[in-house]
Design an enzyme around this catalytic site. Structure first.
Site, short mmCIF file in Angstrom:
data_model
loop_
_atom_site.label_atom_id
_atom_site.label_comp_id
_atom_site.label_asym_id
_atom_site.label_seq_id
_atom_site.Cartn_x
_atom_site.Cartn_y
_atom_site.Cartn_z
N ARG A 59 33.60 70.80 42.02
CA ARG A 59 34.96 70.67 40.92
C ARG A 59 35.31 69.63 41.03
NH1 ARG A 59 32.11 73.68 38.83
NH2 ARG A 59 31.51 75.52 38.33
N ARG A 66 56.05 60.43 26.40
CA ARG A 66 54.80 60.77 27.30
C ARG A 66 53.97 59.98 26.68
NH1 ARG A 66 57.51 62.63 32.12
NH2 ARG A 66 58.27 64.97 31.69
N ALA A 113 63.22 68.73 34.44
CA ALA A 113 62.05 68.99 35.31
C ALA A 113 61.89 67.77 36.12
CB ALA A 113 60.35 69.56 34.45
N LEU A 158 59.29 66.80 39.81
CA LEU A 158 58.05 66.98 40.48
C LEU A 158 58.85 67.51 42.36
CD1 LEU A 158 56.19 63.30 41.13
CD2 LEU A 158 55.29 65.35 40.14
N GLU A 196 67.19 67.86 40.18
CA GLU A 196 66.75 67.72 38.77
C GLU A 196 68.10 67.61 37.43
OE1 GLU A 196 63.95 66.01 37.95
OE2 GLU A 196 62.95 65.75 39.62
N GLU A 215 68.77 64.50 35.55
CA GLU A 215 68.45 63.62 34.28
C GLU A 215 69.99 64.61 33.15
OE1 GLU A 215 64.27 66.03 33.54
OE2 GLU A 215 63.40 64.37 34.80
N PRO A 217 45.83 75.76 35.05
CA PRO A 217 44.50 75.63 35.88
C PRO A 217 42.98 75.71 36.15
CG PRO A 217 45.11 77.34 34.61
CD PRO A 217 46.12 76.60 34.50
N GLY A 218 42.78 75.41 34.34
CA GLY A 218 41.19 74.90 34.40
C GLY A 218 41.23 73.73 35.14
N GLU A 242 48.84 72.06 40.17
CA GLU A 242 50.09 72.43 39.90
C GLU A 242 50.39 73.39 39.87
OE1 GLU A 242 53.54 69.92 36.92
OE2 GLU A 242 51.85 70.51 36.45
N GLU A 299 62.47 58.14 31.16
CA GLU A 299 63.53 58.98 31.10
C GLU A 299 65.68 57.61 31.03
OE1 GLU A 299 64.00 59.75 35.74
OE2 GLU A 299 62.98 61.75 35.49
#
Length: 219
Positions: A49, A76, A88, A90, A105, A109, A127-128, A132, A155
């Protein structure tokens, strides 16, 4: 399956220690996250995978005294849209907790700090194809924050807008906003508000889901 009391147990995600990673190879070292290929033993069958190896992230739904949510539009590139988002970022600071990351954050931001913090929602965002894990916090008791962070790139154009929570929910259900974090956060907040905010959790709870994912990757 019924429990000892004869009732169905509450549904809950659970780790899969029976699935063993045999080999993990970094295919691409990215600027922010990497692409890995794992060979795994899945019930006696060897599978391969590929996925995005992600450090995790945090998000903040900031509500003012009128239950208006802080949102902004951000460009984005993968989707070629300016979508409506909440603060939001990381989890890319070593040793930083989810709550500390969320506070950082919100300041960087939105130029805000908060006196009231709660854990609103936990998600595996995709999740596939990605590892994250993300936590969404509810922040109230807002005031201006002082910091030295300089917003650059996409930003730099962020402009905060205060959106009534019910309007954000309607926008999500009408399909006018599609950012998964934003949609999940406003729907969860609306459900929690309808329940008298009794669903909110301690913001310092151990982040076991992310810890398990990161621990597996470090082996």
């Amino acid at each position: 399956m019924l429990n000892a009391a004869g009732h169905e147990p509450p549904i809950a995600d659970e780790p899969a220690p029976d699935v063993r990673v045999l080999e993990s190879t970094e295919l691409v070292a990215g600027h922010v996250w990497d692409i890995r290929r794992d060979r795994l033993d899945f019930g006696g069958t060897v599978l391969e995978r590929d996925y995005m190896d992600h450090p995790g992230a945090v998000a903040v739904l900031a509500l003012d005294d009128e239950d208006r949510a802080l949102m902004f539009r951000q460009y984005r590139h993968p989707i070629a849209h300016r979508d409506w988002e909440i603060p939001a970022g990381l989890m890319d600071v070593a040793g930083e907790s989810g709550l500390v990351g969320a506070k950082r954050e919100l300041a960087e931001e939105a130029d805000l700090q908060a006196t009231e913090w709660s854990l609103l929602l936990e998600m595996f965002l995709s999740p596939g194809g990605s590892s994250e894990a993300i936590r969404v916090f509810l922040a109230r008791g807002l005031s201006e924050a002082v910091h030295e962070f300089v917003r650059e790139g996409e930003e730099a154009e962020l402009e905060p807008v205060w959106v009534p929570l019910e309007d954000a929910v309607t926008a999500a259900l009408d399909g006018r906003i599609g950012n998964a974090l934003t949609v999940g956060a406003v729907l969860a907040a609306a459900a929690s508000k309808a329940a008298g905010w009794t669903t909110l959790r301690d913001p310092d709870l151990p982040w076991t889901a992310r810890d398990r994912v990161r621990g597996e990757r470090s082996r």
